[in-house]
Design an enzyme around this catalytic site. Structure first.
Site, short mmCIF file in Angstrom:
data_model
loop_
_atom_site.label_atom_id
_atom_site.label_comp_id
_atom_site.label_asym_id
_atom_site.label_seq_id
_atom_site.Cartn_x
_atom_site.Cartn_y
_atom_site.Cartn_z
N TYR A 33 6.81 24.59 39.93
CA TYR A 33 5.77 24.29 39.64
C TYR A 33 5.00 23.37 39.15
O TYR A 33 6.42 22.44 38.15
CB TYR A 33 5.64 25.27 38.62
CG TYR A 33 6.40 25.90 37.25
CD1 TYR A 33 7.48 25.70 37.21
CD2 TYR A 33 5.65 25.42 36.43
CE1 TYR A 33 8.04 26.28 36.19
CE2 TYR A 33 6.28 25.31 34.55
CZ TYR A 33 7.80 25.48 34.89
OH TYR A 33 8.15 25.39 33.81
N ARG A 52 7.73 14.03 40.04
CA ARG A 52 8.31 15.12 39.30
C ARG A 52 7.78 15.85 40.07
O ARG A 52 8.94 17.03 41.17
CB ARG A 52 7.97 16.19 38.20
CG ARG A 52 9.11 16.61 38.20
CD ARG A 52 9.03 16.62 35.96
NE ARG A 52 8.00 17.87 35.92
CZ ARG A 52 7.35 18.22 34.89
NH1 ARG A 52 8.29 17.38 33.76
NH2 ARG A 52 6.59 18.84 34.23
N ARG A 101 13.11 40.05 53.90
CA ARG A 101 14.32 39.41 52.97
C ARG A 101 15.04 39.25 53.95
O ARG A 101 15.76 39.86 54.13
CB ARG A 101 14.03 40.19 51.91
CG ARG A 101 14.90 39.93 50.26
CD ARG A 101 14.99 40.91 49.26
NE ARG A 101 15.48 40.73 48.37
CZ ARG A 101 16.59 40.74 48.10
NH1 ARG A 101 17.13 41.26 48.86
NH2 ARG A 101 17.84 40.38 47.20
N LYS A 151 11.58 21.39 38.78
CA LYS A 151 10.70 22.64 37.18
C LYS A 151 10.99 23.68 38.56
O LYS A 151 9.53 23.57 39.34
CB LYS A 151 10.02 21.09 37.12
CG LYS A 151 8.50 22.54 36.36
CD LYS A 151 7.86 21.01 35.79
CE LYS A 151 7.15 21.55 35.34
NZ LYS A 151 7.34 22.18 33.51
N GLU A 183 17.86 21.40 25.41
CA GLU A 183 16.12 20.67 25.14
C GLU A 183 15.73 22.84 24.76
O GLU A 183 16.01 23.34 24.27
CB GLU A 183 15.70 20.85 26.96
CG GLU A 183 15.51 21.79 27.35
CD GLU A 183 15.56 21.12 29.09
OE1 GLU A 183 14.33 20.33 29.23
OE2 GLU A 183 15.88 22.03 30.11
N1 PMP Z 1 11.81 20.68 29.19
C1 PMP Z 1 11.71 21.89 29.89
C2 PMP Z 1 12.33 23.23 29.84
C3 PMP Z 1 10.03 22.55 29.94
O1 PMP Z 1 9.45 24.05 30.43
C4 PMP Z 1 9.25 21.57 29.83
C5 PMP Z 1 7.28 21.64 30.08
N2 PMP Z 1 7.50 22.93 31.16
C6 PMP Z 1 9.43 20.17 29.42
C7 PMP Z 1 10.98 19.89 29.38
C8 PMP Z 1 8.33 19.24 29.02
O2 PMP Z 1 7.76 18.76 30.55
P1 PMP Z 1 6.42 18.45 30.29
O3 PMP Z 1 6.18 16.76 29.12
O4 PMP Z 1 6.64 17.33 31.92
O5 PMP Z 1 5.98 19.38 30.10
#
Ligand code: PMP
Length: 287
Positions: A33, A52, A101, A151, A183
């Site tokens: 996403y 990305r 599935r 992502k 993070e």
């Molecule tokens: N790390 C994680 C785990 C996230 O989910 C996000 C937001 N999607 C970010 C960092 C920040 O990414 P962005 O600046 O592209 O929103």
């Protein structure tokens, strides 16, 4: 007004939009996403999100259902149909809905990927009151899988982290692996020591935030020192400032970590300045 969403080529009222129960996004979190923020009716850093997205798709051997140009047109049409000035566009691509599935990937020639987009309107997104007070975070163990640079829609643990934070009377959680902060649950994490901004280096352990890239670029242009390296929670608690970045929160000051006030316990000058610069510059180049 009923929201209009996009599903596989159709613009539909949200209550008429459907995805199969066999969709691999639903059954296996087999999807990726992007979230692009909208300021003044325009998309912030759209190209960065598309780059990305292409990388996430390639890493998972997932077929792109549309070109970046087509995706831009869909984003814009949804903003128009839903009259969104400030807010965000959510985009999800999954490996589609095979007949049964099965753990093995379906043949993409037989099972096309699923493409869904929708908008969320957030009037005054850039004037969040939270940015004036800052947020409080707790630290939790990072037990996510090893490819956080992709992502994916696999967001169960980050959701649990947010709930742990809420339960502790805080706003968010910073995740810690091998003693170092990776993070936030949905953002990148930073500390400020003197004149230096410290944030974890890129790798498989974190998502390469689109906001992170822009903020670091602006910081360097403003002659601030940037160190891309891992840091501990103890270092963060002793820092002068802390903040997080993401597409929907921009630059958000962090004023407390595990119950310890950071610096003066109020949003610091570096985070405030970076937020201003980021919003100003992003509005200029939004499309
Ligand atoms: N790390 C994680 C785990 C996230 O989910 C996000 C937001 N999607 C970010 C960092 C920040 O990414 P962005 O600046 O592209 O929103």
């Amino acid at each position: 007004m009923t929201r209009t969403v996009y599903v596989n080529g159709d613009y539909l009222p949200e209550d008429q939009a459907r995805v199969s129960v066999f969709d691999r996004g639903f059954l296996m979190a087999d999807g990726v996403y992007e979230v692009t923020s909208v300021l003044g009716g325009k998309l912030v850093d759209f190209d960065g999100h598309m780059v990305r997205l292409a990388r996430s798709l390639a890493e998972l051997d997932l077929a792109a259902p549309a070109t970046p140009e087509e995706l831009l047109a869909i984003h814009r049409e949804l903003l128009r149909l839903n009259d969104v000035t400030d807010g965000m566009v959510y985009l999800q691509i999954t490996r589609g809905a095979p007949a049964d599935r099965d753990f093995a990937f379906p043949d993409p020639a037989v099972t096309p990927s699923t493409l869904v987009l929708f908008t969320q309107s957030k009037p005054g997104l850039a004037d969040s009151p939270l940015a004036r007070t800052g947020i409080k975070v707790i630290s939790i163990e990072d037990i996510r899988w090893g490819r956080r640079d992709i992502k994916t829609v696999q967001l169960l643990y980050p959701s649990m982290g947010k709930m742990m934070a809420k339960k502790a009377g805080c706003d968010d959680a910073w995740m810690v692996e091998d003693g170092h902060v990776t993070e936030g649950t949905s953002n990148n994490a930073y500390i400020v020591r003197g004149k230096t901004i410290v944030t974890r280096h890129l790798g498989n352990e974190i998502l390469a935030g689109i906001t992170r890239a822009a903020v670091l670029r602006f910081a360097r242009e403003a002659q601030m020192q940037v160190e891309e390296r891992a840091f501990t929670i103890d270092e963060a608690r002793a820092a002068d400032e802390a903040f997080v970045t993401s597409a929907t929160t921009f630059v958000m000051p962090v004023v407390e970590i595990d119950g310890t006030p950071v610096g003066a316990g109020t949003p610091g000058p570096v985070a405030r300045r970076l937020r201003e610069i980021y919003l100003e510059e992003s509005r200029k180049v939004a499309i």
